[in-house]
Design an enzyme around this catalytic site. Structure first.
Site, PDB file in Angstrom:
ATOM      1  CG  ASP A 179       2.101  -0.202   4.206  1.00  0.00           C
ATOM      2  OD1 ASP A 179       2.952  -0.900   4.125  1.00  0.00           O
ATOM      3  OD2 ASP A 179       1.350  -0.086   2.991  1.00  0.00           O
ATOM      4  CG  ASP A 209      -1.500   0.307  -0.374  1.00  0.00           C
ATOM      5  OD1 ASP A 209      -0.498  -0.034   0.287  1.00  0.00           O
ATOM      6  OD2 ASP A 209      -1.552   0.015  -1.601  1.00  0.00           O
ATOM      7  CG  ASP A 223       3.766   1.471  -1.605  1.00  0.00           C
ATOM      8  OD1 ASP A 223       4.549   0.716  -1.342  1.00  0.00           O
ATOM      9  OD2 ASP A 223       2.843   1.746  -1.028  1.00  0.00           O
TER      10      ASP A 223
END
Length: 889
Positions: free
Chosen positions: A629, A625, A333
């Site tokens: 996900d 997170d 990310d």
């Protein structure tokens, strides 16, 4: 107050007020003092596990090994035949060996237990009227718990508030659909857990909305605790390497037993005594079988994991340590991992003008509306300290909006009093929007914020200085141009919108609420790259690892950050989620190598990205997170959760959690994983090469009818020179070029890269040197001197060899001969113990060895050290050959 809470009817039949009264609690929570008292009274909020074996049980288990039992029988036979010295020494060695085995097992057990504690979950609880984050194990009955999407329910709760709250209870009830929760009392009695829709149960997952609840049961008193009472203590998961080594150990044991049998038979043929040859064969088998190999690997893994935790990488599953070392792709990310996650509003677009945040007209009606949306469509919490400065808690993006509004003259708390929230549709990463419904001048105002490209499509009007007007194509072009300008400067762009309604929409769904909105403005925020991220990306490239950025941000923003970090060279390596949807799985399998930045993606795209890389036979690490996900984290070879911003769900399915949410920590963990695996290979090479030397020495000596070593000598060397140097090699500092090497393949053998060949030739060299030393001692002096010299050489040559295996291709003089202090201590201790057998009179009698003069010691020491130049010469020539091969390529 009474120490026991008497329940007259189930909590699901009580009202919220009755439940609080029953539990002697209140909406502001119980006091910290009362919580301490209840914790002492009722115990911690943990499920009890089966008891670990006691020291005595572990000690007894050591004597259940077949070879140890045979050795004990041999000791008894020796005693009956009058060889009491042999009996005493064998028993002593077996007991000491058992104690070392128990110590190793206990150390590994404690390390793995510490590993569990590192990843202890947290929960948000109200105590003394304050929201605090605490360990789940410290929660007590009466605590008020806050729940939001992505949280695990930490204890059994009676719900007090439920806003679009849905909970996945499949782990408890088997129901596959999330249950919508309410707060009203239920009339029916004797309901099963799945029908108690005003309750939330421990270990279940919040999938949507938010809520609060009062704790009604903890630990073994919860519903899941009742199930746990019937479950035995789970076995510790073995890593693939441990399983391979356990299997290898079986095959080696069979081979060594076969050699021991040959030694026994040939000895008898050569006229040796039955009892002597029986004891020799058993001692050889006990000494040569690498029974401690798996235990040493476990300890090295566990020690490495503890070290990684001190560097903010908390490994939750031991097999991940092995996988880290062969990671080829890291999908990360952007926000908070590659960047600092410290958002600051830099630009704002209202009234058709793009302005610096500080220079905008904060008094205009349009800005006031934008400030309402920034402050109230927001789950942050604002406090004002004694110096009148804002203290914020919440998501960094949201706190940046609240802080900017506050600085501009709009206090979130004051706005919330004038315009209290009445309903909401929480943010989720799929639709990239958040909406609240707030009271406004006797009616209601819907406030929405979210991704600009999505929110603008849901708007039909625009707020201008002269009021609300229809959103034209020209307006849309201006908005998109402003968003693009901000994105090109690596700003994260959010759109703001609203609409006024007479009643709270029913139902509160995105289709019913998030439409026909009035566009109010854009906000551009900066989240600068972490200073260490660029170096970490460069390290990845040198290590043969591909760094991939995945973000929900605008394409231009993602490209600008990726360029700055060195992830990409040009924008052709960037693709959006919308463009990715147009590519078939078959085509993406071929094209996945072309892209290094994925912008405007959803969690579903992450699964496709991971799968495509894995289908290209790459080992993939993926960060995540959010609740959504979880599938990608499970799909990846290594799922990496975020310790700060991550939900309980994402952390729960992860193999590793970053305590600091930092990309550089992932790279450090990969480096540590490579080092751990490399050190395990060194320990295995050391153990097996030494065992090869022992077996070869005894096998050839028996064929030649030489009495080189006595049974007790083999057992002693096995005891003194195996475990401690092997463990010391497990903490060997990493080699300087460890992150300049390509990742090893996941299916590569533990013996690849020269380890197998090295341990064989080094074992042969050891055996030949020991036999040569015996021959010199026997021919120049006497057989007893020859036995003593071969015994000393066998022990000391293994200690000298431990320095050789610190690297298979680098000279120990380049590494620094004594740079591993733990190996130095292990070698000194083992050498002192080995030499003391000869120099201390009572011991040399017990071990049937002779005193050696200076010349004889010189031969022993010289022979022992001879292994070093031999291996150094081989390293030199193999290095020359390797460089020639690389030059030819």
């Amino acid at each position: 107050m009474s120490d026991r809470i008497t329940i007259f009817k189930p909590y699901y039949n009580m009202s919220t007020q009755e439940s609080l009264l029953q539990l002697k609690s209140q909406p502001e929570g119980i006091s910290a003092e009362e919580a301490r008292r209840r914790l002492e009274l009722y115990g911690s909020n943990e499920l009890k596990e089966g008891k670990n074996k006691s020291f005595f049980e572990k000690l007894i288990a050591q004597f259940k090994d077949v070879m140890i039992i045979i050795l004990l029988i041999a000791a008894i036979i020796s005693g009956l035949l009058g060889e009491l010295t042999d009996t005493f020494i064998i028993l002593a060695i077996v007991i000491i060996n058992a104690i070392i085995g128990v110590t190793q097992e206990s150390k590994a057990e404690k390390a793995l237990e510490a590993l569990k504690k590192m990843s202890s979950p947290k929960a948000k609880v109200i105590r003394d009227g304050q929201v605090i984050v605490m360990d789940v194990k410290d929660i007590v009955t009466g605590d008020i718990v806050l729940l939001e999407a992505g949280d695990y329910v930490p204890a059994d709760l009676r719900l007090l508030e439920a806003v679009n709250l849905k909970i996945d209870e499949s782990s408890l009830t088997g129901e596959s659909f999330a249950v919508t929760k309410i707060t009203d009392a239920l009339e029916k009695t004797d309901l099963v857990a799945g029908d108690r829709i005003n309750m939330a149960y421990s270990s279940c997952i919040v999938t949507n909305g938010r809520g609060t609840g009062v704790v009604v049961a903890t630990g073994m008193d919860t519903e899941v605790g009742n199930i746990a009472k019937y479950i035995t203590h789970a076995e510790t998961e073995q890593t693939p390497l441990q399983k391979k080594l356990a299997e290898l150990g079986k095959y080696l044991s069979i081979a060594i037993l076969a050699v021991a049998l040959v030694v026994f038979v040939v000895g008898l043929i050569n006229g040796r005594k039955l009892d002597v040859m029986f004891l020799t064969a058993v001692s050889l088998a006990v000494a040569a079988i690498p029974e401690g190999m798996v235990a040493i690997v476990t300890i090295v893994l566990a020690m490495g994991v503890q070290k990684m935790s001190r560097k903010n990488a908390i490994v939750r599953k031991l097999p991940a340590v092995e996988t880290l070392g062969c990671t080829e792709v890291i999908c990360s990310d952007k926000t908070g991992t590659l960047t600092q996650n410290k958002m600051t509003v830099k630009k704002i677009y209202v009234n058709g003008e793009l302005a610096e945040s500080a220079s905008a007209d904060h008094s205009s009606a349009s800005f006031e509306t934008a400030a309402q949306i920034m402050s109230l469509c927001n789950d942050s919490r604002l406090k004002i300290d004694e110096n009148d400065r804002p203290v914020l808690a919440g998501d960094p993006t949201e706190t940046a909006l609240v802080e900017y509004s506050f600085i501009s003259g709009y206090n979130m708390n004051e706005l919330a009093v004038r315009m209290p929230r009445k309903s909401e549709i929480p943010f989720d990463s799929g639709r990239k929007l958040m909406t609240t419904v707030n009271s406004f001048n006797g009616t209601y105002r819907i406030l929405t914020k979210g991704a600009s490209d999505i929110l603008v499509t849901k708007c039909s009007g625009i707020l201008t200085p002269s009021g609300v007007t229809e959103l034209s194509d020209g307006h849309r072009q201006s908005i998109n141009l402003a968003a693009s300008k901000m994105a090109q400067k690596a700003l994260r762009v959010l759109a703001l919108a609203y609409k006024d309604v007479d009643d709270i929409p029913d139902p509160m769904t995105t289709e019913n609420v998030e439409n026909d909105l009035v566009f109010a403005g854009l906000v551009g925020m900066i989240d600068p790259p972490r200073p260490e991220a660029a170096l970490a990306v460069k390290t990845c490239k040198l290590a043969g690892i591909k760094a991939i950025m995945i973000t929900g941000d605008h394409r231009d923003t993602a490209a600008a950050i990726a360029m700055e970090l060195g992830i990409i060279n040009d924008e052709s390596q960037v693709i959006t989620g919308a463009d990715l949807d147009k590519i078939s799985d078959e085509d993406f399998l071929l094209k996945v190598r072309d892209y290094k930045v994925y912008a405007r993606v959803s969690p579903e795209h992450k699964v496709r990205i991971v799968q495509a890389w894995r289908d290209n036979t790459k080992v993939v690490a993926m960060t995540g997170d959010g609740v959504n996900d979880a599938p990608a984290l499970k799909k990846a070879d290594i799922g990496i959760g975020m310790g700060i911003t991550g939900t309980d769900v994402s952390k729960g399915v992860s193999d590793m959690v970053l305590a600091d949410d930092n990309f550089a920590t992932i790279v450090d963990a990969v480096k540590e994983g490579r080092k751990i695996y490399s050190n395990i290979r060194k320990a295995i090479q050391y153990l097996l090469s030494c065992n090869t030397g022992e077996v070869l020495t005894m096998f050839i000596a028996t064929l030649l009818n030489w009495q080189t070593l006595l049974p007790i000598h083999l057992l002693w060397v096995n005891l003194v020179t195996d475990a401690f140097p092997a463990l010391a090699l497990g903490v060997e500092p990493e080699e300087n070029d460890i992150m300049l090497q390509k990742p090893r393949k996941a299916n590569s053998s533990i013996f690849s890269g020269g380890v197998g060949i090295n341990l064989i030739y080094q074992g042969i060299v050891e055996g030949m040197i020991v036999l040569a030393t015996y021959f010199v001692g026997w021919k120049l002096y006497s057989e007893s001197i020859g036995i003593t010299m071969s015994f000393m050489t066998l022990g000391l040559i293994q200690l000298a060899h431990s320095y050789n295996v610190r690297s298979n291709d680098k000279s120990i003089f380049r590494l620094g001969v004594f740079s591993n202090k733990y190996l130095n201590m292990a070698a000194i201790l083992a050498a002192v113990l080995q030499v003391s057998i000869v120099v201390i009179p009572p011991l040399n009698i017990l071990f049937k060895v002779e005193h050696l003069d200076m010349t004889q010691w010189a031969i022993v020491v010289g022979s022992s050290l001879l292994i070093i130049p031999v291996v150094e010469i081989v390293k030199l020539f193999s290095g020359i050959k390797k460089r020639k091969t690389e030059a030819a390529e």
